[in-house]
Design an enzyme around this catalytic site. Structure first.
Site, PDB file in Angstrom:
ATOM      1  N   THR A 144       0.840  -1.203   0.000  1.00 10.50           N
ATOM      2  CA  THR A 144       0.000   0.000   0.000  1.00 10.50           C
ATOM      3  C   THR A 144       0.870   1.245   0.000  1.00 10.50           C
ATOM      4  OG1 THR A 144      -1.837  -1.062   1.157  1.00 10.50           O
ATOM      5  CG2 THR A 144      -1.673   1.333   1.346  1.00 10.50           C
ATOM      6  N   THR A 190      -9.996  52.927  -3.401  1.00  9.44           N
ATOM      7  CA  THR A 190      -9.100  52.308  -2.428  1.00  9.44           C
ATOM      8  C   THR A 190      -9.807  52.369  -1.081  1.00  9.44           C
ATOM      9  OG1 THR A 190      -7.967  54.409  -2.025  1.00  9.44           O
ATOM     10  CG2 THR A 190      -6.995  52.937  -3.665  1.00  9.44           C
ATOM     11  N   SER A 194     -35.163  35.648  -5.806  1.00 12.11           N
ATOM     12  CA  SER A 194     -35.888  35.691  -4.545  1.00 12.11           C
ATOM     13  C   SER A 194     -37.283  35.114  -4.690  1.00 12.11           C
ATOM     14  CB  SER A 194     -35.979  37.124  -4.043  1.00 12.11           C
ATOM     15  OG  SER A 194     -36.787  37.216  -2.893  1.00 12.11           O
TER      16      SER A 194
END
Length: 467
Positions: A139, A185, A316
């Site tokens: 394995t 910013t 919605s």
């Protein structure tokens, strides 16, 4: 439903007669009812490919009778064609460093090979899961090798999808190259920019991710197959150790190579952490872009609404007419999952002890999921969002006109203090910067038009000496 009796170290158990898996897999089913999800299909395919390579090598070297070798190979081919995949039932998270998955593969292949030879499932005197299918293997070299192959198989399409995302963003960069808008910013009005420049910056970030993901495949190509239990190659013929890698190269078409030090990839999982880390970096950029698109398209009346995202579905059950940015939201969530998976992979990789990392199944579970869902997310992002984005040019122009963004370009010509007065006067009298500057006689109209030209405002080196 009938049963057959199989035995192992712990005793005997009844295995469903129709099952191709055996007693080792049965115990694993009972021991690991954890996620309800079997190992990733790509990992199944990679495990079976490793088994086929081993069978071919062992048959060629004479360690497997030709009839058994051919039967094992034929069984592998059937699985690789998409058959018997439902027989790989062990949970993706499991104790034992992947032993249960390795045995699941050994048993399914062995029982199908037995049938091919005319026998009945469970008659391991014909084809044995360990003595034949798992010959010269452990394995501990099979599972890590298979995981590397599976990861490469999923990494390649993701890298290609990232390339297409870069191209899609660059197309929008060109399409919006003349759309002047407010730059921001800290979510506050800053200086003017072109909408195309925003998309150009996104494209640059994705370009870096594309290159990183393309290059990291190299890290996954070194495999430890042939190293058996701990990388020393115990119980494996030396000729097999070299030949099985060649067979694996031929079967996968990948540039796989035998690790120079087989103990290294057996015990160390840092390569998977590196790959996951680059996926996390890409997820960060994807999430940032998705969040920006949600913000830029917010509205339609009370938000920024500088861009329009394609309408995908009603948003919605109570608010008629509402359409939500569902694709960027989905991309955000995929990115969060990839970041969370990276933490699990990191913890699992550092938890390895001495000659083996027993937590490799958790790494496989999360890494392969991250690769797959990232690719899916990028594809829908391109198709159902990026490609259909349009600019709301009038809105961009209106917000720019009403903001003080252009003042930064005028400050070198009128001074910071005068620019502050202009800002205060424009705000108080609800006038544009242009109007106030002209009314105050601070700059002649012809020069002002030149200074506020969109291309002058957004290109480097546009400073003009104050006169």
């Amino acid at each position: 439903m009938g049963f057959r009796v199989e035995h192992d170290l712990l005793g005997e158990r009844q295995v469903p007669e129709e099952a191709y898996y055996g007693i080792h897999t049965l115990r694993a089913i009972e021991n690991f009812p954890l996620t309800g999800r079997p190992i990733h299909k790509k990992l199944v395919m990679a495990l079976v490919t490793v088994k086929k390579a081993a069978a071919l090598a062992n048959t060629e070297l004479g360690f497997l009778p030709e009839s058994i070798g051919k039967a094992i190979t034929a069984a592998c081919d059937e699985i690789l064609a998409g058959n018997l995949l439902e027989q790989f039932v062990v949970d993706s998270i499991q104790g034992g460093a992947g032993t249960s998955s390795n045995m699941n593969a050994n048993e399914v292949i062995a029982n199908r090979a037995i049938e091919i030879l005319g026998g009945k499932k469970g008659d391991y005197s014909m084809v044995h899961p360990i003595n034949h299918v798992n010959l010269f293997q452990s394995t501990n070299d099979v599972y890590p090798t298979a995981l590397r192959i599976a990861a490469i198989w999923l990494l390649k399409p993701l890298s290609e999808s990232m390339a297409r995302l870069q191209e899609a963003l660059q197309q929008k960069e060109n399409e919006f190259c003349d759309c002047l808008k407010v730059g921001r910013t800290q979510l506050q009005d800053a200086v003017p920019i072109m909408l195309g420049q925003e998309f150009g910056a996104y494209a640059q970030a994705i370009a870096r991710d594309r290159w990183r993901l393309y290059k990291v495949e190299e890290r996954l190509r070194q495999v430890n197959i042939g190293g058996t239990a701990v990388g020393t190659g115990l119980n494996a013929d030396k000729r097999y150790i070299y030949l099985v890698t060649e067979k694996l190269q031929d079967l996968t078409g990948l540039g796989l190579a035998r690790a120079e030090y087989l103990m290294d990839p057996t015990q160390n999982a840092d390569v998977f952490v590196e790959v996951s880390g680059l996926l996390k970096s890409a997820a960060v950029n994807l999430s940032k872009i998705a969040s920006d698109l949600r913000l830029l398209s917010s509205g339609p009346r009370a938000g920024l609404m500088e861009i329009n995202l394609p309408s995908m579905q009603a948003g919605s059950s109570i608010m008629p007419g509402k359409v939500n940015p569902i694709i960027p939201e989905a991309v955000n969530q995929v990115a969060f999952q990839v970041m969370a998976n990276d933490m699990a992979i990191t913890l699992a990789a550092q938890a390895g002890q001495l000659e083996l990392n027993a937590m490799l199944p958790l790494i496989a579970h999360n890494l392969l999921e991250s690769l797959e869902i990232m690719d899916n997310a990028v594809k829908i992002f391109i198709k159902r969002c990026i490609s259909g984005i349009t600019a709301n040019r009038e809105r961009c122009g209106k917000l720019l006109e009403e903001s003080f963004s252009t003042l930064a370009a005028l400050t070198p010509h009128i001074g910071y203090d005068a620019a502050t007065v202009v800002a205060q006067k424009a705000l108080a009298e609800k006038k544009s910067v242009r109007q106030v500057v002209l009314e105050m006689g601070l700059i002649e109209e012809e020069k002002l038009n030149r200074l506020l030209c969109p291309y002058e405002l957004t290109k480097p080196g546009n400073f003009e000496v104050r006169s």
